[in-house]
Structure formats: C-alpha cells, structure tokens
Design a protein around this motif. Structure first.
Motif, PDB file in Angstrom:
ATOM      1  N   GLU A  84      -8.262   9.819  -2.032  1.00 50.00           N
ATOM      2  CA  GLU A  84      -8.285   9.139  -3.329  1.00 50.00           C
ATOM      3  C   GLU A  84      -9.735   8.945  -3.759  1.00 50.00           C
ATOM      4  OE1 GLU A  84      -5.928   5.609  -3.148  1.00 50.00           O
ATOM      5  OE2 GLU A  84      -4.067   6.713  -2.831  1.00 50.00           O
ATOM      6  N   PRO A  85     -10.052   9.257  -5.024  1.00 51.06           N
ATOM      7  CA  PRO A  85     -11.459   9.261  -5.456  1.00 51.06           C
ATOM      8  C   PRO A  85     -12.112   7.883  -5.515  1.00 51.06           C
ATOM      9  CG  PRO A  85      -9.994   9.614  -7.326  1.00 51.06           C
ATOM     10  CD  PRO A  85      -9.135   9.655  -6.108  1.00 51.06           C
ATOM     11  N   LEU A  86     -13.348   7.841  -5.054  1.00 49.23           N
ATOM     12  CA  LEU A  86     -14.240   6.701  -5.227  1.00 49.23           C
ATOM     13  C   LEU A  86     -15.362   7.156  -6.158  1.00 49.23           C
ATOM     14  CD1 LEU A  86     -14.588   5.723  -1.449  1.00 49.23           C
ATOM     15  CD2 LEU A  86     -13.141   4.577  -3.144  1.00 49.23           C
ATOM     16  N   ALA A  87     -16.257   6.269  -6.485  1.00 51.38           N
ATOM     17  CA  ALA A  87     -17.370   6.634  -7.370  1.00 51.38           C
ATOM     18  C   ALA A  87     -18.253   7.697  -6.740  1.00 51.38           C
ATOM     19  CB  ALA A  87     -18.187   5.395  -7.714  1.00 51.38           C
ATOM     20  N   ASN A  88     -18.385   7.663  -5.403  1.00 54.16           N
ATOM     21  CA  ASN A  88     -19.274   8.614  -4.739  1.00 54.16           C
ATOM     22  C   ASN A  88     -18.613   9.312  -3.558  1.00 54.16           C
ATOM     23  OD1 ASN A  88     -19.088   6.314  -3.192  1.00 54.16           O
ATOM     24  ND2 ASN A  88     -21.214   6.367  -2.521  1.00 54.16           N
ATOM     25  N   GLY A  89     -17.283   9.424  -3.583  1.00 56.40           N
ATOM     26  CA  GLY A  89     -16.623  10.100  -2.482  1.00 56.40           C
ATOM     27  C   GLY A  89     -15.115   9.979  -2.533  1.00 56.40           C
ATOM     28  N   LEU A  90     -14.517  10.027  -1.350  1.00 54.98           N
ATOM     29  CA  LEU A  90     -13.065   9.947  -1.232  1.00 54.98           C
ATOM     30  C   LEU A  90     -12.689   8.919  -0.174  1.00 54.98           C
ATOM     31  CD1 LEU A  90     -12.116  13.745  -1.162  1.00 54.98           C
ATOM     32  CD2 LEU A  90     -11.751  12.165  -3.073  1.00 54.98           C
ATOM     33  N   SER A  91     -11.643   8.176  -0.458  1.00 58.94           N
ATOM     34  CA  SER A  91     -11.051   7.281   0.529  1.00 58.94           C
ATOM     35  C   SER A  91      -9.792   7.969   1.051  1.00 58.94           C
ATOM     36  CB  SER A  91     -10.699   5.932  -0.106  1.00 58.94           C
ATOM     37  OG  SER A  91     -10.044   5.098   0.834  1.00 58.94           O
ATOM     38  N   PHE A  92      -9.704   8.158   2.358  1.00 51.11           N
ATOM     39  CA  PHE A  92      -8.557   8.844   2.929  1.00 51.11           C
ATOM     40  C   PHE A  92      -7.505   7.833   3.368  1.00 51.11           C
ATOM     41  CE2 PHE A  92     -11.708  12.128   2.980  1.00 51.11           C
ATOM     42  CZ  PHE A  92     -10.967  13.262   2.669  1.00 51.11           C
ATOM     43  N   CYS A  93      -6.299   8.020   2.845  1.00 47.25           N
ATOM     44  CA  CYS A  93      -5.239   7.025   2.995  1.00 47.25           C
ATOM     45  C   CYS A  93      -4.004   7.600   3.668  1.00 47.25           C
ATOM     46  CB  CYS A  93      -4.840   6.478   1.624  1.00 47.25           C
ATOM     47  SG  CYS A  93      -6.212   5.790   0.673  1.00 47.25           S
ATOM     48  N   LEU A  94      -3.210   6.685   4.212  1.00 47.59           N
ATOM     49  CA  LEU A  94      -1.905   6.985   4.767  1.00 47.59           C
ATOM     50  C   LEU A  94      -0.899   6.034   4.125  1.00 47.59           C
ATOM     51  CD1 LEU A  94      -2.794   7.462   8.559  1.00 47.59           C
ATOM     52  CD2 LEU A  94      -2.181   9.234   6.907  1.00 47.59           C
ATOM     53  N   PRO A  95       0.395   6.262   4.315  1.00 46.11           N
ATOM     54  CA  PRO A  95       1.382   5.333   3.741  1.00 46.11           C
ATOM     55  C   PRO A  95       1.101   3.896   4.164  1.00 46.11           C
ATOM     56  CG  PRO A  95       2.484   7.287   4.554  1.00 46.11           C
ATOM     57  CD  PRO A  95       1.049   7.407   4.991  1.00 46.11           C
ATOM     58  N   SER A  96       1.387   2.951   3.276  1.00 44.08           N
ATOM     59  CA  SER A  96       1.063   1.540   3.515  1.00 44.08           C
ATOM     60  C   SER A  96       1.606   1.046   4.845  1.00 44.08           C
ATOM     61  CB  SER A  96       1.625   0.675   2.384  1.00 44.08           C
ATOM     62  OG  SER A  96       0.971   0.968   1.177  1.00 44.08           O
ATOM     63  N   LEU A  97       0.735   0.324   5.544  1.00 43.27           N
ATOM     64  CA  LEU A  97       1.085  -0.254   6.834  1.00 43.27           C
ATOM     65  C   LEU A  97       1.136  -1.766   6.681  1.00 43.27           C
ATOM     66  CD1 LEU A  97       1.457  -0.098   9.926  1.00 43.27           C
ATOM     67  CD2 LEU A  97      -1.037  -0.057  10.131  1.00 43.27           C
ATOM     68  N   GLU A  98       2.288  -2.357   6.997  1.00 43.95           N
ATOM     69  CA  GLU A  98       2.416  -3.814   6.937  1.00 43.95           C
ATOM     70  C   GLU A  98       1.842  -4.410   8.215  1.00 43.95           C
ATOM     71  OE1 GLU A  98       6.306  -5.180   6.071  1.00 43.95           O
ATOM     72  OE2 GLU A  98       6.547  -3.882   4.321  1.00 43.95           O
ATOM     73  N   ILE A  99       0.954  -5.368   8.033  1.00 42.51           N
ATOM     74  CA  ILE A  99       0.229  -5.942   9.157  1.00 42.51           C
ATOM     75  C   ILE A  99       0.289  -7.465   9.087  1.00 42.51           C
ATOM     76  CG2 ILE A  99      -2.004  -6.075  10.323  1.00 42.51           C
ATOM     77  CD1 ILE A  99      -2.632  -3.334   9.159  1.00 42.51           C
ATOM     78  N   GLN A 100       0.526  -8.075  10.219  1.00 43.75           N
ATOM     79  CA  GLN A 100       0.673  -9.530  10.255  1.00 43.75           C
ATOM     80  C   GLN A 100      -0.658 -10.259  10.325  1.00 43.75           C
ATOM     81  OE1 GLN A 100       3.746 -10.902   9.965  1.00 43.75           O
ATOM     82  NE2 GLN A 100       4.502  -8.813   9.761  1.00 43.75           N
ATOM     83  N   LYS A 101      -1.675  -9.623  10.894  1.00 45.60           N
ATOM     84  CA  LYS A 101      -2.905 -10.351  11.212  1.00 45.60           C
ATOM     85  C   LYS A 101      -4.127  -9.790  10.491  1.00 45.60           C
ATOM     86  CE  LYS A 101      -1.048 -11.473  15.765  1.00 45.60           C
ATOM     87  NZ  LYS A 101      -1.201 -11.315  17.218  1.00 45.60           N
ATOM     88  N   LEU A 102      -4.036  -9.681   9.179  1.00 46.24           N
ATOM     89  CA  LEU A 102      -5.193  -9.259   8.383  1.00 46.24           C
ATOM     90  C   LEU A 102      -5.922 -10.482   7.870  1.00 46.24           C
ATOM     91  CD1 LEU A 102      -3.851  -6.268   6.258  1.00 46.24           C
ATOM     92  CD2 LEU A 102      -5.233  -6.191   8.312  1.00 46.24           C
ATOM     93  N   ASN A 103      -7.202 -10.284   7.529  1.00 44.83           N
ATOM     94  CA  ASN A 103      -7.958 -11.410   6.985  1.00 44.83           C
ATOM     95  C   ASN A 103      -7.538 -11.732   5.557  1.00 44.83           C
ATOM     96  OD1 ASN A 103      -9.030  -9.006   5.984  1.00 44.83           O
ATOM     97  ND2 ASN A 103     -11.067  -9.884   5.687  1.00 44.83           N
ATOM     98  N   TYR A 104      -6.940 -10.773   4.860  1.00 40.82           N
ATOM     99  CA  TYR A 104      -6.332 -11.039   3.557  1.00 40.82           C
ATOM    100  C   TYR A 104      -5.277  -9.977   3.299  1.00 40.82           C
ATOM    101  CZ  TYR A 104      -9.389  -7.362   1.674  1.00 40.82           C
ATOM    102  OH  TYR A 104     -10.046  -6.173   1.444  1.00 40.82           O
ATOM    103  N   GLY A 105      -4.258 -10.368   2.562  1.00 41.32           N
ATOM    104  CA  GLY A 105      -3.187  -9.427   2.257  1.00 41.32           C
ATOM    105  C   GLY A 105      -2.326  -9.123   3.471  1.00 41.32           C
ATOM    106  N   LYS A 106      -1.345  -8.267   3.278  1.00 35.28           N
ATOM    107  CA  LYS A 106      -0.423  -7.934   4.354  1.00 35.28           C
ATOM    108  C   LYS A 106      -0.241  -6.429   4.537  1.00 35.28           C
ATOM    109  CE  LYS A 106       2.304 -12.184   4.195  1.00 35.28           C
ATOM    110  NZ  LYS A 106       3.656 -12.770   4.024  1.00 35.28           N
TER     111      LYS A 106
END
Length: 203
Positions: A84-106
């Motif tokens: 997925e495009p960034l201003a100066n590159g690409l962010s490589f992604c996988l299908p969303s992973l639900e996580i219990q112990k993130l510092n923000y979001g899930k």
C-alpha cells in the motif's frame, strides 16, 4: 514531530483542544468546526494513491534506482504481501490481525515497509513491532548479521512485549548479500501471522 511523521508518509490531521478548570477538575473541549471551503481544500490537496505511486516512481527513476526498487518490492509481493502506497514507499500488509495486547486499537495490518531514502540513495526496510513480536527469536538471531537499528514507531502499534520497530538502510549490494535473510524473516512473519489470526489470544 510533524516533520518526522510526514517524512515517513503518515497522513496527519490536527485537532485543537481547549482546557478549562471547573471545581478542581480540568475539562477538555475539542474544536470540531471548520469552514467547508477549508475542508474541501484539504480533501483536494491530499494526494491519491495513484498520485503517490506516480510521484514515487518519478523520484526512483531520477535516482536511477528502478531495478533495485523493483527487486526489493517484488521479493515481498511474491510472498503474498500487499503493498500500500506511502508518501515515500510502500507499506506491506496482511489481512487484519485481532490482537488483545496492543498499545492502542485492537487490530494490525502493516507488517513492514520499504521506503526510499533519497539522501543516501538507499532503501530503508522497517519491520513493525507486531512482526518482531511474532518472530522475536528469529529477529534476534539475525541481529548479529544485519545491522538493524531500533526506534519507537511513529504510528505502528506496539505489543506488551515489543515497543520498538527495527529498520536498516541498504544499497543494492547490501540487499543482494542479505536478501535471503530478509525474505526468510518476512516469510516467517507471514506464517506466524496466519497462525495468530486463527488464535487471537496468542499475541
């Protein structure tokens, strides 16, 4: 901080808060009104993904790094990652992973990024904290081989065990030397990510 985030392709929105003291408490009120013309101007000025791709391609071509860039990004795409495009590159992604112990979001999607570093004419590869968490032993084994540096991520979620993202700058020769290691690490993360999606309590 704004300059730091902008250089890493983060879209930034500003919010204004007003603080008030009342009965010994501090109350925060968010300013949400904005002139419609200003909003429309912001929407028009934000580049589309296609515009970002074209701008980045022009910068890569100008630096004569076309073959190098294609080699790196295609190596990750072949593993099943979506770029997925960034201003100066690409962010490589996988299908969303639900996580219990993130510092923000899930949920987390971004695994690592490949970005153009124009000043050094190198490519920066960054693995985000969730990826490190899933394969921490593998990454630590490679730290003696690849000169990874660590920093707090500007926008990637952290886990309860890993707070920093790992990155390094590579020229074409360094990529050829360590390509197998990067592909193996990304492949390991892909496998562990898939397992974690089937067992959300793992992370």
């Amino acid at each position: 901080m704004v300059d730091f985030l902008a250089k890493r392709g983060v879209d930034i929105s500003f919010l204004t808060f007003y603080g008030y003291q009342h009965d010994g408490k501090t109350l925060l009120a968010k300013q949400v009104q904005q002139a419609r013309s200003d909003v429309e101007s912001l929407v028009r000025s934000r580049p589309s993904n296609e515009e970002r791709r074209k701008t980045l391609a022009a910068r890569i071509e100008k630096l004569g790094m076309d073959a190098f860039w294609k080699e790196v990004t295609e190596s990750f795409r072949k593993l099943g990652y979506k770029g997925e495009p960034l201003a100066n590159g690409l962010s490589f992604c996988l299908p969303s992973l639900e996580i219990q112990k993130l510092n923000y979001g899930k949920t987390a999607r971004s695994v690592h990024s490949v970005q153009l570093d124009e000043s050094s004419k190198k490519i920066r590869i960054t693995f985000f904290p969730v990826a490190i968490h899933l394969c921490e032993t593998k990454f630590k084994e490679q730290k003696e081989v690849i000169s990874f540096k660590q920093e707090l991520p500007p926008n990637a979620p952290q886990t309860d065990q890993v707070s920093e993202q790992w990155y390094c700058l590579l020229d074409a020769q360094e990529w050829e030397t360590h390509k197998g290691t990067f592909i193996t690490l990304a492949s390991n993360v892909y496998t562990e990510w898939d397992k974690a999606r089937r067992n959300v309590n793992r992370v």
